[in-house]
Write a protein that holds these residues in place. Structure first.
Motif, PDB file in Angstrom:
ATOM      1  N   LEU A  27      56.934  45.029  37.370  1.00 13.12           N
ATOM      2  CA  LEU A  27      57.331  43.750  37.131  1.00 13.12           C
ATOM      3  C   LEU A  27      58.384  43.553  36.182  1.00 13.12           C
ATOM      4  O   LEU A  27      59.387  42.888  36.328  1.00 13.12           O
ATOM      5  CB  LEU A  27      56.145  42.686  36.730  1.00 13.12           C
ATOM      6  CG  LEU A  27      54.991  42.476  38.186  1.00 13.12           C
ATOM      7  CD1 LEU A  27      53.886  41.406  37.559  1.00 13.12           C
ATOM      8  CD2 LEU A  27      55.789  41.749  39.400  1.00 13.12           C
TER       9      LEU A  27
ATOM     10  N   GLN B  98      48.845  38.934  42.975  1.00 11.51           N
ATOM     11  CA  GLN B  98      48.350  37.586  42.470  1.00 11.51           C
ATOM     12  C   GLN B  98      47.715  37.071  43.738  1.00 11.51           C
ATOM     13  O   GLN B  98      48.467  37.308  44.894  1.00 11.51           O
ATOM     14  CB  GLN B  98      49.501  36.582  41.978  1.00 11.51           C
ATOM     15  CG  GLN B  98      49.976  36.944  40.631  1.00 11.51           C
ATOM     16  CD  GLN B  98      51.322  35.881  40.262  1.00 11.51           C
ATOM     17  OE1 GLN B  98      51.794  35.463  41.271  1.00 11.51           O
ATOM     18  NE2 GLN B  98      51.610  35.952  39.025  1.00 11.51           N
TER      19      GLN B  98
ATOM     20  N   ARG C 284      54.720  33.679  46.887  1.00 13.14           N
ATOM     21  CA  ARG C 284      55.687  34.125  45.766  1.00 13.14           C
ATOM     22  C   ARG C 284      54.931  34.691  44.533  1.00 13.14           C
ATOM     23  O   ARG C 284      54.023  33.724  44.078  1.00 13.14           O
ATOM     24  CB  ARG C 284      56.947  33.433  45.462  1.00 13.14           C
ATOM     25  CG  ARG C 284      57.658  33.339  46.585  1.00 13.14           C
ATOM     26  CD  ARG C 284      58.712  31.952  46.412  1.00 13.14           C
ATOM     27  NE  ARG C 284      59.691  31.960  47.424  1.00 13.14           N
ATOM     28  CZ  ARG C 284      59.252  31.195  48.426  1.00 13.14           C
ATOM     29  NH1 ARG C 284      58.324  30.668  48.824  1.00 13.14           N
ATOM     30  NH2 ARG C 284      60.398  31.062  49.633  1.00 13.14           N
ATOM     31  N   HIS C 285      55.413  35.629  43.604  1.00 13.15           N
ATOM     32  CA  HIS C 285      55.044  35.897  42.597  1.00 13.15           C
ATOM     33  C   HIS C 285      55.490  34.661  41.742  1.00 13.15           C
ATOM     34  O   HIS C 285      56.440  34.100  41.681  1.00 13.15           O
ATOM     35  CB  HIS C 285      55.826  37.151  41.935  1.00 13.15           C
ATOM     36  CG  HIS C 285      55.432  37.595  40.613  1.00 13.15           C
ATOM     37  ND1 HIS C 285      54.027  37.929  40.214  1.00 13.15           N
ATOM     38  CD2 HIS C 285      55.931  37.286  39.491  1.00 13.15           C
ATOM     39  CE1 HIS C 285      53.900  38.086  39.124  1.00 13.15           C
ATOM     40  NE2 HIS C 285      54.973  38.109  38.400  1.00 13.15           N
ATOM     41  N   SER C 286      54.325  34.125  40.749  1.00 10.51           N
ATOM     42  CA  SER C 286      54.525  32.848  39.891  1.00 10.51           C
ATOM     43  C   SER C 286      55.746  32.972  38.808  1.00 10.51           C
ATOM     44  O   SER C 286      56.109  31.813  38.590  1.00 10.51           O
ATOM     45  CB  SER C 286      53.218  32.355  39.356  1.00 10.51           C
ATOM     46  OG  SER C 286      52.732  33.482  38.523  1.00 10.51           O
ATOM     47  N   GLU C 287      56.057  34.291  38.581  1.00 16.41           N
ATOM     48  CA  GLU C 287      56.903  34.356  37.416  1.00 16.41           C
ATOM     49  C   GLU C 287      58.252  34.874  37.936  1.00 16.41           C
ATOM     50  O   GLU C 287      59.271  35.363  37.248  1.00 16.41           O
ATOM     51  CB  GLU C 287      56.285  35.253  36.248  1.00 16.41           C
ATOM     52  CG  GLU C 287      55.284  35.177  35.564  1.00 16.41           C
ATOM     53  CD  GLU C 287      55.065  33.913  35.100  1.00 16.41           C
ATOM     54  OE1 GLU C 287      55.860  33.149  34.471  1.00 16.41           O
ATOM     55  OE2 GLU C 287      53.759  33.272  35.502  1.00 16.41           O
ATOM     56  N   ASN C 288      58.599  34.600  39.304  1.00 14.25           N
ATOM     57  CA  ASN C 288      59.793  34.867  39.842  1.00 14.25           C
ATOM     58  C   ASN C 288      61.024  34.425  39.216  1.00 14.25           C
ATOM     59  O   ASN C 288      60.710  33.050  38.742  1.00 14.25           O
ATOM     60  CB  ASN C 288      59.878  34.793  41.332  1.00 14.25           C
ATOM     61  CG  ASN C 288      59.418  35.833  42.241  1.00 14.25           C
ATOM     62  OD1 ASN C 288      59.151  36.983  41.750  1.00 14.25           O
ATOM     63  ND2 ASN C 288      59.288  35.714  43.588  1.00 14.25           N
TER      64      ASN C 288
ATOM     65  N   TYR D 106      69.422  37.958  42.059  1.00 14.08           N
ATOM     66  CA  TYR D 106      67.806  38.301  41.530  1.00 14.08           C
ATOM     67  C   TYR D 106      67.152  39.156  42.177  1.00 14.08           C
ATOM     68  O   TYR D 106      67.236  39.320  43.376  1.00 14.08           O
ATOM     69  CB  TYR D 106      67.158  36.984  41.284  1.00 14.08           C
ATOM     70  CG  TYR D 106      67.835  35.748  40.654  1.00 14.08           C
ATOM     71  CD1 TYR D 106      68.009  35.846  39.259  1.00 14.08           C
ATOM     72  CD2 TYR D 106      68.531  34.703  41.468  1.00 14.08           C
ATOM     73  CE1 TYR D 106      68.794  34.626  38.610  1.00 14.08           C
ATOM     74  CE2 TYR D 106      69.271  33.607  40.833  1.00 14.08           C
ATOM     75  CZ  TYR D 106      69.334  33.755  39.171  1.00 14.08           C
ATOM     76  OH  TYR D 106      70.003  32.572  38.868  1.00 14.08           O
TER      77      TYR D 106
ATOM     78  N   GLU E 259      63.006  28.153  46.901  1.00 11.81           N
ATOM     79  CA  GLU E 259      63.146  28.157  45.532  1.00 11.81           C
ATOM     80  C   GLU E 259      64.523  28.379  44.997  1.00 11.81           C
ATOM     81  O   GLU E 259      65.342  28.841  45.506  1.00 11.81           O
ATOM     82  CB  GLU E 259      62.341  29.700  45.091  1.00 11.81           C
ATOM     83  CG  GLU E 259      60.851  29.454  45.411  1.00 11.81           C
ATOM     84  CD  GLU E 259      60.127  28.192  44.751  1.00 11.81           C
ATOM     85  OE1 GLU E 259      60.647  27.696  43.709  1.00 11.81           O
ATOM     86  OE2 GLU E 259      58.963  27.765  45.080  1.00 11.81           O
TER      87      GLU E 259
ATOM     88  N   TYR F 217      65.890  30.295  42.622  1.00 12.89           N
ATOM     89  CA  TYR F 217      66.642  31.635  42.576  1.00 12.89           C
ATOM     90  C   TYR F 217      66.970  32.043  44.015  1.00 12.89           C
ATOM     91  O   TYR F 217      67.527  33.019  44.232  1.00 12.89           O
ATOM     92  CB  TYR F 217      65.539  32.600  41.932  1.00 12.89           C
ATOM     93  CG  TYR F 217      64.360  32.454  42.413  1.00 12.89           C
ATOM     94  CD1 TYR F 217      63.309  31.673  41.829  1.00 12.89           C
ATOM     95  CD2 TYR F 217      64.014  33.508  43.244  1.00 12.89           C
ATOM     96  CE1 TYR F 217      61.800  31.622  42.145  1.00 12.89           C
ATOM     97  CE2 TYR F 217      62.392  33.449  43.988  1.00 12.89           C
ATOM     98  CZ  TYR F 217      61.675  32.596  43.374  1.00 12.89           C
ATOM     99  OH  TYR F 217      60.260  32.603  43.651  1.00 12.89           O
TER     100      TYR F 217
ATOM    101  N   VAL G 168      61.806  38.432  38.882  1.00 10.46           N
ATOM    102  CA  VAL G 168      61.275  39.267  38.012  1.00 10.46           C
ATOM    103  C   VAL G 168      62.667  40.029  37.112  1.00 10.46           C
ATOM    104  O   VAL G 168      62.306  40.819  36.412  1.00 10.46           O
ATOM    105  CB  VAL G 168      60.305  40.420  38.480  1.00 10.46           C
ATOM    106  CG1 VAL G 168      59.217  39.755  38.981  1.00 10.46           C
ATOM    107  CG2 VAL G 168      61.111  41.255  39.808  1.00 10.46           C
TER     108      VAL G 168
END
Ligand code: BMA
Length: 349
Positions: free
Chosen positions: A92, A26, A38-42, A318, A282, A284, A44
Motif C-alpha cells: 500500500l 479489508q 474499494r480500499h478505504s484509504e484510496n 492515481y 469516487e 479520484y 494509495v
C-alpha cells in the motif's frame, strides 16, 4: 449457442496458486452489496509522488522475496510515460525509484523505449515478465524479463503494430506461453476486442484466437475492451478482470468487468458478467488528468483465503486498490452471466 447449466458450489471455488497472507486486505463494508469494494484509504499513490514524476497510474505489482515490487507507469513532468520500479512492505505504501527502469537488449546493449505505458507484471515459472505499450512506429507491445529486479532484458516485440493491453497467463498451457492482446490503431482506439496468441519460446507467436468482444447487452463496454491483470487460475476457470469502455458526449468512460475463461482453452468464455464490477464513482476516479477512468492492471491474491486485491489506475492520475474474493466473483459472474454471440470464433461451428 447455449451455456452449460450452472450447478456450481461457488463457496468452494478455490484459487489455484500460492499463499499470500501478507497481501493488503479489508473486509467488505457492513451492509455493502457491491461485488468489489474499494480500499478505504484510496488512492494509495497520489499526485507528484517523487520528484520528476507528476502522476502514477495503470501499474502492476507482484510479491517478491517477502515484499512487493511494482512496475509503475510514471508520467514524468514532461508528460511522457516511462516505467519505474517501486517497492513496498505492505502493498500500500510505495517507494518509487526516481530513475527509469534500465533495460538492455538480448545483446546486452542499453535499450530505452521511446515511451512505455500500462505495464503488466507476470511471473511464469521462475521469471517475471513485464509487458507494456511501447513505441514500435506506433503503439505496440513491448516485453522484457527479469529474475532479480536488478537486470531487465528486453525481448523482441511479440506483435506488429498496433496493439495494446498485452497480458501474459501465469503459466504455460500445453507447453506454450499464452498472451492476450487488443489489436488497435495507434491513437485513442475507437474499437477493440480481446484476442489470444500462443508461443513456444516468446519469439514466435501464432494460433491466434478471438476471446471476447466489446458489446453485450449493457452499454458500459460498447466501444472497446482490453485485458487487465494476469488471469487468476481457479478451480473452475481463469478469472479475469478487464476494462470496458463506453462513449459519452463528454468522452470515454472506463469501467472494470469480469469474466471466466475455460481452463484448458482460455479462448473460450465460460461466464461473462453483463454488468461492470467497478466504475468511476469516487473523486479520484472521476477527477484527474483523464476523468472517469478505472483501469485494472494487476492483482495480488491468496489461495488460502480466496482474497483478491485489484490494483487499478484512476483518472490517469492515481493508483487505487479494490478488494473482492474468488467466491464473491464467481457468484456475481454467474448471476449476471450473458452470452455474447461474437465471443464465438468466426467460422467455427
Ligand atoms: C487508453 C490508454 C490508457 C488510459 C486510457 C484512458 O487508450 O492510453 O493508458 O488509461 O486510454 O485515458
Amino acid at each position: 449457442m447455449s451455456k452449460l447449466s450452472v450447478d456450481l458450489d461457488t463457496d468452494n471455488v478455490r484459487i489455484v496458486g500460492d499463499s499470500l497472507p501478507e497481501m493488503p486486505w479489508q473486509d467488505k463494508p457492513e451492509g455493502s452489496e457491491a461485488p468489489v469494494w474499494r480500499h478505504s484509504e484510496n488512492p494509495v499513490i497520489g499526485r507528484n509522488p517523487v520528484p520528476g514524476i507528476a502522476r502514477i497510474f495503470n501499474s502492476a505489482v507482484a510479491p517478491y522475496e517477502g515484499r512487493f515490487v511494482g512496475v509503475f507507469r510514471a508520467e514524468t513532468i514532461n508528460g511522457r510515460p516511462h516505467l519505474h520500479l517501486g517497492w513496498s512492505d505492505d502493498g500500500l505504501a510505495w517507494d518509487i525509484e526516481t530513475e527509469r527502469l534500465h533495460l538492455v537488449d538480448e545483446e546486452g546493449d542499453d535499450y530505452q523505449p521511446n515511451y512505455a505505458y500500462d505495464p503488466r507484471l507476470v511471473r511464469v515459472e521462475d521469471t517475471y515478465y513485464i509487458i507494456w505499450c511501447t513505441d514500435f512506429y506506433g503503439a505496440a507491445l513491448g516485453i522484457a524479463q527479469t529474475k532479480d529486479f536488478k537486470s531487465f532484458v528486453r525481448l523482441e516485440n511479440p506483435f506488429l503494430p498496433f496493439n495494446r493491453n498485452g497480458v501474459l497467463f501465469p503459466r504455460k498451457l500445453n507447453g506454450n506461453y499464452v498472451l492476450l492482446s487488443r489489436p488497435s490503431d495507434s491513437g485513442h482506439t475507437p474499437f477493440g476486442d480481446i484476442f489470444l496468441s500462443e508461443s513456444p519460446d516468446l519469439v514466435y507467436w501464432g494460433k491466434h484466437r478471438h476471446v471476447m468482444s466489446k458489446g453485450g447487452q449493457g452499454w458500459w463496454q460498447s466501444v472497446k475492451i482490453g485485458g487487465g491483470p494476469a488471469p487468476i487460475e481457479t478451480t473452475v476457470g481463469w478469472l479475469m478482470f478487464y476494462h470496458g469502455v463506453t462513449g459519452t458526449c463528454n468522452g470515454l468512460v472506463y469501467s472494470m468487468g469480469v469474466t471466466v475463461l475455460d481452463l484448458d482453452d482460455p479462448s473460450k468464455v465460460k461466464y461473462r458478467s453483463s454488468n461492470f464490477v467497478l466504475t468511476p464513482e469516487e473523486w479520484y476516479e472521476e477527477r484527474g488528468f483523464v476523468p472517469n477512468v478505472v483501469f485494472p492492471c494487476a492483482t495480488l491474491h491468496d489461495a488460502d483465503t480466496g482474497r483478491i486485491a485489484i490494483y487499478y489506475g484512476a483518472a490517469d492520475t492515481y493508483v487505487g486498490v479494490a478488494y473482492t474474493t474468488v467466491s464473491d466473483m464467481l457468484k456475481y459472474v454467474i448471476a449476471t452471466d450473458e452470452v455474447v454471440a461474437d465471443d464465438h470464433e468466426l467460422g467455427r461451428m
